[in-house]
Design an enzyme around this catalytic site. Structure first.
Site, short mmCIF file in Angstrom:
data_model
loop_
_atom_site.label_atom_id
_atom_site.label_comp_id
_atom_site.label_asym_id
_atom_site.label_seq_id
_atom_site.Cartn_x
_atom_site.Cartn_y
_atom_site.Cartn_z
N HIS A 5 -1.84 -2.17 17.59
CA HIS A 5 -2.82 -2.67 16.56
C HIS A 5 -3.98 -2.48 17.17
O HIS A 5 -5.47 -3.21 17.02
CB HIS A 5 -2.61 -4.60 16.78
CG HIS A 5 -1.35 -4.90 15.65
ND1 HIS A 5 -0.38 -4.74 16.06
CD2 HIS A 5 -1.92 -4.39 14.11
CE1 HIS A 5 0.02 -4.51 14.14
NE2 HIS A 5 -0.29 -4.53 13.89
N LYS A 11 -7.21 -2.46 6.95
CA LYS A 11 -8.36 -2.64 5.87
C LYS A 11 -9.88 -2.83 6.24
O LYS A 11 -10.61 -2.84 5.78
CB LYS A 11 -7.80 -4.76 6.03
CG LYS A 11 -7.17 -4.88 4.53
CD LYS A 11 -6.65 -6.65 4.53
CE LYS A 11 -6.13 -6.90 4.13
NZ LYS A 11 -5.78 -8.70 3.75
N HIS A 60 0.79 -1.21 0.40
CA HIS A 60 0.07 -0.15 -0.21
C HIS A 60 0.72 0.99 -0.01
O HIS A 60 2.22 1.03 -0.20
CB HIS A 60 -1.00 -0.54 1.23
CG HIS A 60 -0.59 -0.02 2.60
ND1 HIS A 60 0.49 0.50 2.24
CD2 HIS A 60 -0.08 -0.65 3.45
CE1 HIS A 60 1.16 0.21 4.23
NE2 HIS A 60 0.80 -0.67 4.52
N HIS A 76 4.09 0.96 2.26
CA HIS A 76 5.64 0.69 2.12
C HIS A 76 5.98 0.84 0.68
O HIS A 76 6.91 1.22 0.87
CB HIS A 76 4.66 -1.31 1.28
CG HIS A 76 3.79 -1.78 2.60
ND1 HIS A 76 3.22 -2.26 1.82
CD2 HIS A 76 4.70 -1.89 3.26
CE1 HIS A 76 2.64 -2.76 3.21
NE2 HIS A 76 3.16 -2.44 4.09
N CYS A 90 1.81 -7.72 15.78
CA CYS A 90 3.67 -7.07 15.86
C CYS A 90 4.15 -8.06 16.06
O CYS A 90 5.75 -8.10 16.03
CB CYS A 90 3.90 -6.34 17.02
SG CYS A 90 2.59 -4.77 17.15
N LYS A 141 -6.67 6.44 11.45
CA LYS A 141 -5.19 5.34 10.32
C LYS A 141 -6.06 4.65 9.35
O LYS A 141 -7.09 4.57 8.69
CB LYS A 141 -5.42 4.38 11.58
CG LYS A 141 -3.71 4.09 12.20
CD LYS A 141 -4.05 2.89 12.64
CE LYS A 141 -3.05 1.25 12.70
NZ LYS A 141 -2.10 1.46 13.02
N CYS A 150 -2.07 -3.55 22.12
CA CYS A 150 -1.36 -2.88 21.33
C CYS A 150 -1.36 -1.70 21.39
O CYS A 150 -2.18 -1.62 21.04
CB CYS A 150 -1.48 -4.02 21.09
SG CYS A 150 -0.09 -3.17 19.13
N CYS A 185 1.79 -9.42 21.47
CA CYS A 185 0.78 -9.46 20.08
C CYS A 185 1.18 -9.77 19.05
O CYS A 185 2.42 -9.33 18.16
CB CYS A 185 0.83 -7.54 19.89
SG CYS A 185 -0.06 -7.14 18.90
O1 ME8 Z 1 7.20 -4.24 10.47
N1 ME8 Z 1 2.61 4.91 6.41
O2 ME8 Z 1 6.69 -5.54 7.35
P1 ME8 Z 1 5.45 -4.63 7.47
C1 ME8 Z 1 4.10 5.17 6.04
N2 ME8 Z 1 8.69 -7.35 8.76
N3 ME8 Z 1 5.01 3.70 6.68
C2 ME8 Z 1 4.20 2.24 6.26
C3 ME8 Z 1 2.91 2.72 6.69
C4 ME8 Z 1 1.71 3.79 7.00
N4 ME8 Z 1 0.92 4.42 6.91
N5 ME8 Z 1 2.51 1.45 7.05
C5 ME8 Z 1 3.81 0.56 6.77
C6 ME8 Z 1 7.31 -5.06 9.29
N6 ME8 Z 1 4.80 1.53 6.58
C7 ME8 Z 1 8.75 -6.21 9.17
C8 ME8 Z 1 9.55 -4.99 9.21
S1 ME8 Z 1 12.34 -5.38 8.75
C9 ME8 Z 1 13.50 -6.74 9.43
C10 ME8 Z 1 10.65 -6.44 9.15
C11 ME8 Z 1 6.21 1.41 5.74
O3 ME8 Z 1 4.87 -5.44 6.11
C12 ME8 Z 1 7.04 1.47 6.87
O4 ME8 Z 1 8.75 1.37 6.17
O5 ME8 Z 1 4.32 -4.08 8.67
C13 ME8 Z 1 7.31 -0.02 8.50
O6 ME8 Z 1 7.82 0.63 8.58
C14 ME8 Z 1 6.48 -1.11 7.02
O7 ME8 Z 1 6.08 -0.40 6.18
C15 ME8 Z 1 6.00 -1.56 8.56
O8 ME8 Z 1 5.86 -3.10 7.24
#
Ligand code: ME8
Length: 663
Positions: A151, A303, A23, A26, A134, A300, A148, A131
């Site tokens: 979430h 989904k 999204h 990312h 997380c 926020k 949490c 959680c």
């Molecule tokens: O945490 N605004 O993966 P994840 C800005 N797998 N950036 C956002 C966002 C938002 N609303 N939502 C997500 C994980 N991101 C672990 C990471 S690393 C060794 C393991 C981005 O799929 C942002 O970069 O939940 C956030 O830190 C990341 O997606 C979390 O991705």
């Protein structure tokens, strides 16, 4: 490959969970990584840019079960979606790591064995609040009303025997390291957050899950009944992808590693990861760059709310470069930002169609019209030309510093100031008038303008590669332009065109404004207090860290420099429409022709009748940061005098052409 890291740059994004499709959040992180990687490539650095997917853990298994697929086929499918999305956003990562890759799994085993052999891993029983969202245990102090904070769900109580990493052994070392390396975690607010966390005793980290509960993971090398905790596994991707420990990539790039994450995963990156590295005898990363969250219409993104913003939809609708520009310009790196399609469209029309698009099209058109696309080398430069050259050099330096500090919005503000200056230079030099009188001067003026456009295009390339390349093509630079190292821009006119300058369709044809269906209420009081002059981050020098002394002197004397004054774009305008604003007794909504139509909100309802305003000429400051008042965006300010009896519009002495500059 050599082992010198001096001119190398390594940037990573988080590896994303494959429990959902990409999204806008990312996309933002990954575009930021692409922008900074392109900037360093452009500056002549050897650059390695890593992204990938995180494919183990409860969350992924849960998502696979819901989809009715086997875990393996599910993770393959979603990981492919991520992998294939990035090139569509013109993101050029050098490698895509998956935690299910054999090479990654081998590195995780190796690190675990090393830390185990060192005595930093022990076996113990544990009960804690976990959680699933997380994928980690929470302490009571971290929970908010028992839930949490990310979430907003109650954690599960889990009690089991597990392996633990002695993170507490590294608490003092980490505290000391962060204190002696002030920009290890940036911006400051996140460094402070980690320091605050380290004031409390650090608990050891549970790094295993019994296979009886979760079998989808990397087996512990010293106990086959357990798999590795997903965070201990995932963080290692940053070195497994470089071929730790012996790979050339590791030797070259690890010493200059920079991570980008959002604030949600600060603790694993700011605490777990440096402690893990220290325990494994590996140097810490160089910087952790932490950004805020994108919210949608002030809430926020989730989904369940059905408000997930899909990056490809927007890139298709408005063009990829406009989308990339918007994300980087609108978010202050480090703070949260609210996404609305309406603000994207506003930026599109104001910054891209208007400021940048007009500069390029009017300039190219003139070179084609007056010189058939072929400029001669410039003759004697005059003061105005040199002022613009000096401003350009200054902007290049500011831009480079701001990029290195990850303050992308500021870098774009200074580039746009230069664009504004170039537009103003055209208005002042009036090439159309020179065309009738002085061909030699006209040639020098157009040379100066095309040089500024070239510099702008190079600075824009990391953000908007297609647009920059289009401009460079129009400038007749061919492919040379794209590879210009930034430092070679030091000499005015050094990179000559290889072909004639050509006209092309507008870079950003204007799009129709969008009305957001769900607008969160605006804080009118706050906005009205800010007045009509715009918000704090005006982009004017005082906001951009001019040398402190100079600023202080100016503040104390109340004086404004000529340079400050020249930044103002003041023009004659003709009021075309005037209307009241529902709910406001003071404000009027005016549409003013200043060479283009602008909506301006003015506080003169008490002093002028609507009818008497229509077709009146006024004086407008055209380059103020837009501000929204009573739900109407105001893009400019009308000048008026004020005394105790009322407000009086400033009016040109004689009817003038709308858009004429005030000097
Ligand atoms: O945490 N605004 O993966 P994840 C800005 N797998 N950036 C956002 C966002 C938002 N609303 N939502 C997500 C994980 N991101 C672990 C990471 S690393 C060794 C393991 C981005 O799929 C942002 O970069 O939940 C956030 O830190 C990341 O997606 C979390 O991705």
């Amino acid at each position: 490959m050599g082992q010198n890291s001096q001119d190398s740059f390594y940037i990573t994004t988080p590896i994303y969970y494959v429990n959902a499709e990409p999204h806008i959040g990312h996309a933002y992180t990954t575009i930021v990584a692409d922008v900074i990687a392109r900037f360093y490539r452009l500056s002549g650095f050897e650059t390695f840019f890593l992204t990938g997917t995180d494919e183990h853990g409860d969350k992924v298994v849960e998502a696979a079960e819901k989809s009715g697929e086997t875990v393996k086929s599910y993770v393959d499918r979603i990981s492919t979606i991520f992998k294939e999305t990035w090139p569509k956003l013109n993101i050029k990562n050098d490698y895509f790591v998956r935690t299910t890759d054999k090479s990654h799994q081998d590195t995780v085993s190796q690190i675990l064995s090393k830390v185990y052999a060192k005595g930093d891993i022990y076996f113990s029983s544990y009960e804690g609040k976990y959680c699933i969202g997380c994928e980690r245990f929470y302490t009571d102090t971290e929970l908010v009303q028992g839930k949490c904070p990310i979430h907003l769900t109650e954690p599960k109580i889990i009690s089991e025997e597990n392996y633990f990493f002695r993170m507490s052994n590294y608490q003092d070392w980490l505290k000391d390291y962060i204190t002696t390396h002030p920009d290890f975690i940036r911006p400051q607010r996140y460094r402070n957050e980690v320091i605050a966390f380290l004031r409390e005793p650090l608990e050891d980290l549970c790094i295993s899950r019994p296979k009886t509960r979760l079998s989808w993971g990397i087996p512990l090398p010293f106990d086959d009944n357990y798999v590795t905790y997903v965070w201990f596994d995932a963080l290692i991707n940053y070195i497994s992808a470089l071929g730790y420990p012996d790979g050339d990539l590791f030797k070259k790039f690890w010493p200059v590693a920079q991570h980008i994450i959002a604030k949600d995963i600060l603790k694993p990156h700011g605490i777990f990861w440096p402690c893990m590295l220290k325990a494994a005898g590996i140097e810490p990363y160089q910087h952790l760059n932490v950004h805020g969250y994108w919210n949608v219409n002030m809430g926020k993104m989730s989904k369940s709310l059905g408000n997930i913003v899909k990056p490809m939809d927007l890139a298709t609708k408005y063009g990829l470069d406009a989308f990339r520009y918007f994300l980087l310009r609108d978010m202050v790196f480090g703070l949260d930002s609210d996404f609305t399609e309406e603000s994207l469209v506003k930026r599109f029309n104001a910054d891209l169609a208007n400021d940048l698009g007009n500069l390029v099209s009017r300039s190219m058109n003139m070179v084609v019209k007056y010189f058939d696309g072929k400029l001669k080398p410039p003759s004697q430069f005059k003061e105005e030309d040199i002022l613009l050259q000096n401003a350009s050099y200054k902007v290049i330096e500011e831009y480079k510093n701001m990029m290195k500090e990850f303050t992308f919005h500021k870098a774009l503000i200074v580039v746009w100031e230069l664009i504004g200056r170039a537009n103003k230079y055209i208005d002042t030099m009036k090439p159309w008038a020179l065309a009738k009188q002085d061909q030699e001067r006209l040639n020098t003026v157009l040379n100066t303008i095309t040089e500024v456009i070239k510099i702008v295009s190079v600075m824009l390339w990391p953000f908007m590669p297609h647009t920059a390349e289009k401009i460079q093509h129009q400038l007749g630079l061919g492919m040379v332009g794209v590879k210009l190292p930034l430092d070679s821009l030091k000499k005015w006119g050094e990179t000559q065109s290889v072909g004639p300058i050509s006209k092309a369709p507008p870079l950003f044809p204007r799009v129709n404004p969008v009305r957001e269906p769900k607008r969160a209420p605006l804080d009118i009081k706050k906005l009205t207090e800010q007045g009509l002059q715009g918000t704090k981050s005006s982009g004017f020098p005082s906001d951009r860290g001019k040398p402190e002394m100079e600023e202080k002197m100016k503040e104390e004397s109340g004086l404004v420099s000529l340079e400050d004054f020249q930044r103002l774009d003041i023009r004659v305008g003709t009021i075309k429409e005037a209307d009241t604003i529902p709910g406001s007794k003071k404000l009027l909504r005016l549409v003013v022709d200043i060479g283009e139509e602008r909506t301006i909100v003015a506080g003169m309802a008490a002093y002028y009748q609507i009818n008497e305003l229509i077709n009146k000429q006024v004086i407008v400051i055209a380059n103020l940061v837009p501000v929204t008042l009573m739900g109407v965006e105001s893009r400019g300010m009308i000048l008026a005098a004020e005394d105790e009896k009322g407000v009086y519009l400033l009016i040109p002495d004689k009817e003038s052409t709308p858009g004429s500059p005030i000097k």
